[in-house]
Design a protein around this motif. Structure first.
Motif, PDB file in Angstrom:
ATOM      1  N   GLN A  67       0.509  -1.288  -7.641  1.00 48.99           N
ATOM      2  CA  GLN A  67       0.093  -2.023  -8.836  1.00 48.99           C
ATOM      3  C   GLN A  67       0.253  -3.530  -8.650  1.00 48.99           C
ATOM      4  OE1 GLN A  67       2.019  -0.754 -12.437  1.00 48.99           O
ATOM      5  NE2 GLN A  67       0.924  -2.220 -13.732  1.00 48.99           N
TER       6      GLN A  67
ATOM      7  N   THR B  79      -3.582   3.953  -1.321  1.00 45.20           N
ATOM      8  CA  THR B  79      -3.988   3.082  -2.426  1.00 45.20           C
ATOM      9  C   THR B  79      -3.137   1.806  -2.423  1.00 45.20           C
ATOM     10  OG1 THR B  79      -2.408   4.105  -3.948  1.00 45.20           O
ATOM     11  CG2 THR B  79      -4.625   5.058  -3.838  1.00 45.20           C
TER      12      THR B  79
ATOM     13  N   GLN C  12      -8.100  -5.191  -4.783  1.00 49.87           N
ATOM     14  CA  GLN C  12      -9.069  -4.098  -4.714  1.00 49.87           C
ATOM     15  C   GLN C  12     -10.493  -4.608  -4.476  1.00 49.87           C
ATOM     16  OE1 GLN C  12      -8.089  -0.665  -4.851  1.00 49.87           O
ATOM     17  NE2 GLN C  12     -10.103  -0.637  -3.879  1.00 49.87           N
TER      18      GLN C  12
ATOM     19  N   SER D  58      -2.761  -4.762  -6.788  1.00 50.13           N
ATOM     20  CA  SER D  58      -4.044  -4.201  -7.193  1.00 50.13           C
ATOM     21  C   SER D  58      -5.135  -5.273  -7.274  1.00 50.13           C
ATOM     22  CB  SER D  58      -3.912  -3.500  -8.549  1.00 50.13           C
ATOM     23  OG  SER D  58      -3.464  -4.414  -9.544  1.00 50.13           O
TER      24      SER D  58
ATOM     25  N   THR E 188       0.841  -1.198   0.000  1.00 44.17           N
ATOM     26  CA  THR E 188       0.000   0.000   0.000  1.00 44.17           C
ATOM     27  C   THR E 188       0.873   1.245   0.000  1.00 44.17           C
ATOM     28  OG1 THR E 188      -0.113   0.005   2.424  1.00 44.17           O
ATOM     29  CG2 THR E 188      -1.862  -1.163   1.247  1.00 44.17           C
TER      30      THR E 188
END
Length: 402
Positions: free
Chosen positions: A389, A386, A395, A392, A381
């Protein structure tokens, strides 16, 4: 840069720590730019005073540090915003029980580096407690054997001061002529093998194990192509199996029929065949009486592992007929040892070993611009709240969709 050894707050209490007092001294000598502080803890295997003697300040509030070093999950309420955290988050496989933890990490704009994600460029793990899981798991397997056969009593590893004392306890037992199967090729299997070698148990080849009888205990160390085979009968490939195991089926029953005891040190990948199923266990030729399941994949490749066991109650039985749990020493039952936090039983040795790996593999990255990409690969993170990548794929998990 200031690093903080944070207090472990998960229950049951975990006494391990990333750095021992001696390791802290070694870190500060090797990296003069590094400063280490420790959060007050009354459960850590090394007392606060030992850190103070080593020149490490022990504080109630460690928020001045920029990097927080822990072992187990940090309760969401204890997370300090905008810090870098290192611990086993148990989120990378989308574990439902830790969804809230990852959500809070993102909300508080914390940079998370999971110890499991600290890997080489080829994906190989750089740090972990695998060796100690293997050591304690194998020890617990023999402890279960003594209780099951009522032939000897080994003390709990957690009640012994260190690995040396644990091995010393093994010197006092006498084993019957049993045949042991050991799976795996990583650090867990190597730790278990260390116990087998300490007991001077003879290692035998696959064909001898399957076809011969012995008057002394023996073990056979098997890897994926020993207990899996291609479904079409063609020769198998280790590389192919790890890339795509869908064309393979289990060939483990031949070991289950010949062996008395199984110690698991293998890695089980998604889509791989189960080693043995509940139907396999019902076969009258199935001979395994005791399983030390260090891997502890529940309702998975080891059919008799129906739940994790605990350090307090490490053994249970599996009834092949009813497919239910029973007493570990019930007639006809398979005795199962499936403790899922084995290194906690050797907190001193496990902490010292882990600290050596962390100092060698991770710390240099903080002071050499991460030239090997260790931190970049491990970072889950960002400081913006966020996912990176690389992670990811989590998510949907964070959003509660999966």
């Amino acid at each position: 840069m200031t690093f903080a050894l944070i207090k472990e707050r998960k229950n049951p209490p975990d006494r391990r720590v990333v750095f021992s007092p001696q390791a802290c001294q070694e870190v500060m000598e090797a990296f003069p730019e590094a400063r280490i502080i420790a959060e007050h803890s009354d459960i850590r295997v090394f007392p606060d005073q030992a850190y103070q003697i080593a020149g490490v300040p022990v504080l109630e509030d460690v928020s001045e540090a920029s990097v927080m070093l822990g072992v187990k999950e940090v309760p969401p309420s204890a997370l300090i915003p905008k810090k870098k955290y290192f611990f086993f988050s148990h989120t990378i496989k989308k574990q439902p029980y830790n969804r809230g933890l990852l959500q809070e990490i993102l909300k508080k704009k914390i940079e998370l580096y999971d110890h499991e994600t600290i890997v080489k460029a080829n994906g190989g793990r750089l740090i972990g407690f695998g060796r100690y899981a293997g050591l304690v798991g194998a020890y617990n397997g023999f402890r279960a054997l003594g209780f099951r056969q009522q032939t000897f009593i080994l003390p709990k590893a957690e009640n012994l001061p260190d690995l040396r004392a644990m091995k010393q306890a093994l010197n006092d037992i006498t084993l019957p002529p049993l045949k042991i199967v050991l799976t795996g090729s990583g650090k867990v299997a190597k730790g278990a093998k260390e116990i087998l070698e300490h007991l001077k148990i003879q290692k035998v080849a696959v064909e001898a194990f399957l076809n011969e009888e012995f008057t002394t205990p023996v073990y056979c160390h098997i890897d994926v192509l020993d207990y899996n085979k291609r479904s079409d009968g063609a020769p198998g490939s280790r590389k192919e199996f790890y890339k795509d195991p869908s064309g393979y089926e289990s060939d483990f029953m031949r070991f289950a029929k010949a062996g008395d005891m199984l110690i698991t040190g293998h890695f089980y990948g998604q889509g791989a065949p189960y080693l043995f199923t509940r139907e396999d266990v019902k076969d009258s030729a199935f001979n395994l009486k005791l399983v030390a399941d260090i891997t502890c994949d529940i309702d998975g490749p080891i059919a008799c592992t129906v739940r994790p066991s605990t350090i307090a109650e490490p053994f249970y039985g599996y009834d092949p007929t009813t497919e239910k749990e029973t007493a570990f020493d019930a007639p006809g039952a398979i005795t199962v040892m499936a403790v899922d936090n084995l290194p906690c039983e050797l907190p001193k040795d496990a902490s010292e070993g882990f600290g050596e790996m962390f100092m060698e593999a991770v710390l240099p990255a903080f002071f050499n611009d991460d030239k090997e990409g260790i931190l970049e690969r491990a970072k889950m993170t960002t400081a913006e709240g966020t996912l990176t990548q690389r992670f990811s794929y989590l998510q949907d998990y964070v959003d509660g969709i999966e």
